[in-house]
Structure formats: C-alpha cells, structure tokens
Design a protein around this motif. Sequence first.
Motif, PDB file in Angstrom:
ATOM      1  N   TYR A  47      24.750 -30.428  -2.008  1.00 38.15           N
ATOM      2  CA  TYR A  47      23.635 -30.656  -2.921  1.00 38.15           C
ATOM      3  C   TYR A  47      22.513 -29.664  -2.671  1.00 38.15           C
ATOM      4  O   TYR A  47      22.451 -29.017  -1.629  1.00 38.15           O
ATOM      5  N   SER A  48      21.638 -29.561  -3.637  1.00 34.51           N
ATOM      6  CA  SER A  48      20.402 -28.805  -3.503  1.00 34.51           C
ATOM      7  C   SER A  48      19.336 -29.621  -4.212  1.00 34.51           C
ATOM      8  O   SER A  48      19.592 -30.230  -5.256  1.00 34.51           O
ATOM      9  N   ALA A  49      18.144 -29.641  -3.629  1.00 31.75           N
ATOM     10  CA  ALA A  49      17.059 -30.446  -4.196  1.00 31.75           C
ATOM     11  C   ALA A  49      15.757 -29.663  -4.150  1.00 31.75           C
ATOM     12  O   ALA A  49      15.552 -28.816  -3.279  1.00 31.75           O
ATOM     13  N   LEU A  50      14.910 -29.952  -5.090  1.00 35.05           N
ATOM     14  CA  LEU A  50      13.586 -29.330  -5.121  1.00 35.05           C
ATOM     15  C   LEU A  50      12.694 -29.944  -4.043  1.00 35.05           C
ATOM     16  O   LEU A  50      12.846 -31.125  -3.717  1.00 35.05           O
ATOM     17  N   PRO A  51      11.746 -29.172  -3.531  1.00 39.60           N
ATOM     18  CA  PRO A  51      10.813 -29.721  -2.541  1.00 39.60           C
ATOM     19  C   PRO A  51       9.653 -30.446  -3.218  1.00 39.60           C
ATOM     20  O   PRO A  51       8.484 -30.126  -3.015  1.00 39.60           O
ATOM     21  N   ASP A  52       9.982 -31.443  -4.036  1.00 42.88           N
ATOM     22  CA  ASP A  52       8.949 -32.203  -4.739  1.00 42.88           C
ATOM     23  C   ASP A  52       8.900 -33.634  -4.216  1.00 42.88           C
ATOM     24  O   ASP A  52       9.589 -33.980  -3.258  1.00 42.88           O
ATOM     25  N   SER A  93      11.300 -43.157   7.773  1.00 43.23           N
ATOM     26  CA  SER A  93      11.795 -42.141   8.715  1.00 43.23           C
ATOM     27  C   SER A  93      12.490 -40.993   7.983  1.00 43.23           C
ATOM     28  O   SER A  93      12.391 -39.837   8.395  1.00 43.23           O
ATOM     29  N   VAL A  94      13.171 -41.301   6.879  1.00 44.37           N
ATOM     30  CA  VAL A  94      13.829 -40.245   6.100  1.00 44.37           C
ATOM     31  C   VAL A  94      12.785 -39.296   5.531  1.00 44.37           C
ATOM     32  O   VAL A  94      12.902 -38.075   5.651  1.00 44.37           O
ATOM     33  N   TRP A  95      11.734 -39.828   4.915  1.00 40.57           N
ATOM     34  CA  TRP A  95      10.722 -38.964   4.318  1.00 40.57           C
ATOM     35  C   TRP A  95       9.936 -38.183   5.362  1.00 40.57           C
ATOM     36  O   TRP A  95       9.565 -37.022   5.125  1.00 40.57           O
ATOM     37  N   GLU A  99       9.823 -34.172   5.274  1.00 39.50           N
ATOM     38  CA  GLU A  99       8.546 -33.449   5.300  1.00 39.50           C
ATOM     39  C   GLU A  99       8.528 -32.406   6.419  1.00 39.50           C
ATOM     40  O   GLU A  99       8.080 -31.275   6.212  1.00 39.50           O
ATOM     41  N   ARG A 100       9.030 -32.788   7.602  1.00 38.47           N
ATOM     42  CA  ARG A 100       9.098 -31.836   8.719  1.00 38.47           C
ATOM     43  C   ARG A 100      10.045 -30.683   8.384  1.00 38.47           C
ATOM     44  O   ARG A 100       9.737 -29.517   8.626  1.00 38.47           O
ATOM     45  N   HIS A 101      11.180 -30.998   7.806  1.00 37.75           N
ATOM     46  CA  HIS A 101      12.174 -30.005   7.392  1.00 37.75           C
ATOM     47  C   HIS A 101      11.543 -28.984   6.442  1.00 37.75           C
ATOM     48  O   HIS A 101      11.722 -27.779   6.586  1.00 37.75           O
ATOM     49  N   ARG A 102      10.769 -29.461   5.502  1.00 39.32           N
ATOM     50  CA  ARG A 102      10.130 -28.572   4.523  1.00 39.32           C
ATOM     51  C   ARG A 102       8.986 -27.779   5.129  1.00 39.32           C
ATOM     52  O   ARG A 102       8.866 -26.574   4.909  1.00 39.32           O
ATOM     53  N   PRO A 107      16.339 -26.836  10.036  1.00 38.85           N
ATOM     54  CA  PRO A 107      17.461 -27.649   9.536  1.00 38.85           C
ATOM     55  C   PRO A 107      17.156 -29.135   9.659  1.00 38.85           C
ATOM     56  O   PRO A 107      16.429 -29.569  10.555  1.00 38.85           O
ATOM     57  N   LEU A 108      17.719 -29.891   8.747  1.00 36.12           N
ATOM     58  CA  LEU A 108      17.573 -31.344   8.729  1.00 36.12           C
ATOM     59  C   LEU A 108      18.898 -31.949   9.165  1.00 36.12           C
ATOM     60  O   LEU A 108      19.941 -31.599   8.632  1.00 36.12           O
ATOM     61  N   LYS A 109      18.863 -32.822  10.148  1.00 39.51           N
ATOM     62  CA  LYS A 109      20.051 -33.542  10.605  1.00 39.51           C
ATOM     63  C   LYS A 109      19.626 -34.962  10.896  1.00 39.51           C
ATOM     64  O   LYS A 109      18.821 -35.193  11.796  1.00 39.51           O
ATOM     65  N   MET A 110      20.159 -35.910  10.102  1.00 33.56           N
ATOM     66  CA  MET A 110      19.792 -37.301  10.329  1.00 33.56           C
ATOM     67  C   MET A 110      20.859 -38.229   9.762  1.00 33.56           C
ATOM     68  O   MET A 110      21.642 -37.859   8.897  1.00 33.56           O
TER      69      MET A 110
END
Length: 135
Positions: A47-52, A93-95, A99-102, A107-110
């Motif tokens: 997937y790909s998502a916008l940073p919104d 925790s996901v958000w 936010e940290r990833h952006r 990289p995001l790993k969770m």
Amino acid sequence: MEKITVTLPGKGLRETNLNIINDKNVDIDAGLRAVKNFFQNLPIVIYSALPDEHSTTILVTDAIKNITGYAAEEFYKKPELWEEIIYDGDKNSVWKAIERHRKDKVPLKMNYRIVTKAGDIKWLKDEAIPVLDQS
C-alpha cells in the motif's frame, strides 16, 4: 535498444515511473500486465498512503480484502476507512507511531489490531518505509 519511461497513474497525487530498456522483441504492455498481476497476487498487502489526517490510501493491492473484508475500492472511496478499522484500544499508539514515522522519516514497524468488515479482530504486522520527495 532505447530507454522508455512509462508513467502509471496512481490514485490521488502519486504516479509511478518505470524505466524500461526496450528491445524490439519486448511487449511492454504484456510486461506491465505481468508486473501488475504479480503484485496483485501476493499474499501480502502492498500500500501507499498520503501523509494526511486519515492516511488516505492512494494504492493498495487486492489482498486487502482477504485481510480486512473490504475491497481496495472501498479504501479509495472512503479516505477515513483505514482509521476506522483500527481497533479502538490501539488507535492512539498507532497514530503516535505514524506521526513519528512521518516526522523523523524513519521506517515504521508495528503490530496492532483491526476490526474486519465481519466484526472479527485480527492482528496485523505493518511495515512501511517513507517515500521521500526528490524535489
């Protein structure tokens, strides 16, 4: 041989450019169909998502339906759908991780839970790498 750049339109603002070295014996359209077919048939979601504010989906493979019960088109039509299916106890925790990833471009790993269309709770392992704007 000539070099050909093929632009594949994406949902939203993103396009994908493929540079292909064309040999007169190569059928570019058949090659692109084969690549699309390969990715659509992987047992994982790409997937790909916008940073919104919703992490609006701009690309998602068909495997998303096997995991969530929702078709890819449903994610394109309803930007907040991904946010909605994250299990309530995991949303904060996901958000924070997103936010940290952006912000830090890391990289995001969770692991977190989602609620499927059928109401089942499933654990996901989500890994993402930031795509940095070249400009």
